[in-house]
Design a protein around this motif. Sequence first.
Motif, mmCIF file in Angstrom:
data_model
loop_
_atom_site.group_PDB
_atom_site.id
_atom_site.type_symbol
_atom_site.label_atom_id
_atom_site.label_comp_id
_atom_site.label_asym_id
_atom_site.label_seq_id
_atom_site.Cartn_x
_atom_site.Cartn_y
_atom_site.Cartn_z
ATOM 1 N N CYS A 122 0.841 -1.204 0.000
ATOM 2 C CA CYS A 122 0.000 0.000 0.000
ATOM 3 C C CYS A 122 0.875 1.252 0.000
ATOM 4 O O CYS A 122 0.626 2.208 -0.741
ATOM 5 N N ASP A 123 1.908 1.235 0.837
ATOM 6 C CA ASP A 123 2.786 2.403 0.907
ATOM 7 C C ASP A 123 3.604 2.562 -0.373
ATOM 8 O O ASP A 123 3.936 3.680 -0.768
ATOM 9 N N LEU A 124 3.926 1.449 -1.002
ATOM 10 C CA LEU A 124 4.622 1.515 -2.288
ATOM 11 C C LEU A 124 3.705 2.148 -3.349
ATOM 12 O O LEU A 124 4.129 3.003 -4.129
ATOM 13 N N ALA A 125 2.441 1.753 -3.330
ATOM 14 C CA ALA A 125 1.471 2.344 -4.267
ATOM 15 C C ALA A 125 1.321 3.841 -4.007
ATOM 16 O O ALA A 125 1.152 4.636 -4.939
ATOM 17 N N CYS A 165 -7.560 -2.247 7.068
ATOM 18 C CA CYS A 165 -6.923 -2.361 5.746
ATOM 19 C C CYS A 165 -7.940 -2.675 4.636
ATOM 20 O O CYS A 165 -8.857 -3.467 4.862
ATOM 21 N N PHE A 166 -7.738 -2.097 3.463
ATOM 22 C CA PHE A 166 -8.538 -2.505 2.295
ATOM 23 C C PHE A 166 -7.755 -2.345 0.996
ATOM 24 O O PHE A 166 -8.286 -1.929 -0.034
ATOM 25 N N SER A 338 -7.407 6.310 -8.274
ATOM 26 C CA SER A 338 -7.875 6.785 -6.968
ATOM 27 C C SER A 338 -6.712 7.367 -6.187
ATOM 28 O O SER A 338 -5.571 6.923 -6.306
ATOM 29 N N GLY A 339 -7.023 8.370 -5.343
ATOM 30 C CA GLY A 339 -6.019 8.898 -4.430
ATOM 31 C C GLY A 339 -5.910 8.071 -3.167
ATOM 32 O O GLY A 339 -5.071 8.347 -2.313
ATOM 33 N N CYS A 340 -6.755 7.058 -3.033
ATOM 34 C CA CYS A 340 -6.747 6.184 -1.854
ATOM 35 C C CYS A 340 -6.085 4.876 -2.223
ATOM 36 O O CYS A 340 -6.420 4.275 -3.239
ATOM 37 N N ILE A 341 -5.168 4.410 -1.356
ATOM 38 C CA ILE A 341 -4.481 3.154 -1.634
ATOM 39 C C ILE A 341 -4.888 2.066 -0.633
ATOM 40 O O ILE A 341 -4.342 0.974 -0.644
ATOM 41 N N GLY A 342 -5.851 2.389 0.245
ATOM 42 C CA GLY A 342 -6.435 1.358 1.094
ATOM 43 C C GLY A 342 -5.630 0.978 2.320
ATOM 44 O O GLY A 342 -5.795 -0.117 2.851
ATOM 45 N N CYS A 343 -4.768 1.873 2.810
ATOM 46 C CA CYS A 343 -3.955 1.526 3.993
ATOM 47 C C CYS A 343 -4.747 1.635 5.283
ATOM 48 O O CYS A 343 -4.342 1.081 6.305
#
Lengths: 375, 300
Positions: A122-125, A165-166, A338-343
């Motif tokens: 997620c953080d990599l994304a 998490c998602f 999306s600006g959301c990566i689901g962390c």
Amino acid sequence: MDDVSGLLRPADQSALIDALTARGYTVLAPVRQGDALTVAPVTALDQVARGWTADQTAGTYRLRRRDDARRFATTPAALPWKRVLHPPEAHLWTARDTGNGFEMISKPEPPPKQALLGLLPCDLAAIARQDKVFDNGTFADPVYTGRRENALLIAATCAQAGDTCFCAAMETGPDVRSPCDIALTELDDDAGWLVEARSGKGAEILSGLPLAPVPDTAFTQRDAIAEATAAAQIRTLPADTPGLLHRHLDHPHWQAVADRCLSCGNCTNQCPTCFCSNTEDVTSLDGTIAERRRVWDSCFSLDFTYATGRPLRQSTESRYRQWITHKLSTWHDQFGESGCIGCGRCITWCPVGIDITEEAAALAALEDAAEAAHA
Amino acid sequence: MSTLATPLKGHAPPPEAPHPAAAPDPATDPMVPRPFRIVRVKKELSDTFTFDLVAQDGAPLGFRPGQFNMLYVFGVGEVPISISGDPAVPEVLVHTTRAVGTVTRAMWAMKAGATIGIRGPFGSAWPVETARGGDVVVVAGGIGLAPLRPLIHTLLNQRESFNRVMILYGARTPEDILYKTEVRAWRGRFDVSAQVTVDRATGGWSGPVGVVTRLINAGGFDAPSTTAFVCGPEVMMRAACDALTRKGVARGKVWLSMERNMKCALGFCGHCQWGGAFVCKDGPVFNYAAVADRLPVAEY
């Protein structure tokens, strides 16, 4: 050259940190600091958190001992990696009053050479998202791009889903999907790290390490770990969330969120893609030297947006709507994703437990109910 | 990004200044202002003034009508201000500003000879070329005339390229009419229809009283061939765009210029976002068809 892979046995894992250090990198990795897992510089493997994770739910974060010795099953770190490439405070330039105007006399120090070890997918994304923000096709930000070009990214297959998490729903993980230099998987039973080069830089580092052959089951295990992490996730976003938010800019539900929202900005500080900043102009005591700095800012600040000298988003509902709409809807208009990566950090670190996925779902349910009433 | 080593001219670097050998270069670093000298200050209104500026390095700042610069006051801060000069005369940079905040109030106190930092030009421009061959309606409210002035210069410089040219200007009172000398000159031309209305008449005002949309409703232009350029307070722009389209001007031929605060003008600081647009680089000039749905949304 890029297809170097191998097994780094536990006894040989220090060699990775040594190889990075020898190449001039400051190595950053998940560490335990007090009752939280954060990110900090390390010089030896034993400084990297081992056998710890964190239970995260809406509004809570609790450190917990694992029943295994994994290092990178931490759930998203309490301090986001964002600060490594997009520092909370950055020097932009210094100018001097010449008595006849001013002249520039400095610029930021050369960007540090940093290796990010144990990034979750997620953080990599999130880094891939910020890459597009800070090099937008028209302008490139010298602070971010300088740090980014000098950075080495080592991401780990995620072996632990938190309650908040998602990433699976956002299609950013739990396997290592976004561009990086080395993908790493901690194999079961402390058998070692499966390391795979994902770039020339990564291959160059791996080829100097004492790698053992990849065990037959390693890739199957890697995929199984990611699948199990995905299966453990309970949160998702409604279908067509970008359109949903776009259709309801004036919905009364924003007031219902504002009744709970403290407008504190924790979510924007924790969000690994939130990029907004302010500038501060500082002068020396005698007024002859002026410095310009950039500091993180938040769209939850009252004076974040103003026109003709007056704050434009005076209500909390307008500020929450701005944040969620940018994150989940207008980011698509700007960057095609999306600006959301689901962390889930915004959910965990919200003091009142506001949940971005629940608020989107609530809006979708209200839309469905309104449509049913009209049918 | 380059790291030009510009030697300091005859000065030892002060001890507070780190890395004195690496002076940033405004030509390659978009964060760094270029020093400009104020050569003329004109007080326009009780709170509004115009600077004429010349680059200290002598290089003119070419721009397209509708674009803006970031203006930096040493040690105080930086603000986005639209360019108000004639694009055909780039040697003199003209900015008209209202003193409303910390930086603009500091600018208000500055005199000819002082130095201002400039970054730019930034942003989208009024698409003058798309208006050729048809009628042009320019609608301005208050200080919204300032970003439209380079456009009006261009229209008048190339007057034969357009059919009718109308300038419709609304000010609060007769004392608030910006660029009075020029407005009079436009009104004196036989090839321009310039009309001014005020919200509140004072003194010997004998012109129209009321909002600028009344001037739009009075017509005088061929709607199907008309291109309109609108700038003013948001509430005025909403009303003007609505009035123009109700008169039959196509939404796709109506253009407006938005105002938002900005810290970088490069798309990094996030402050100027308006829906999916960064006003700094996707605007400030927008096509009405593209933004009509977000223009009425409050606090957006």
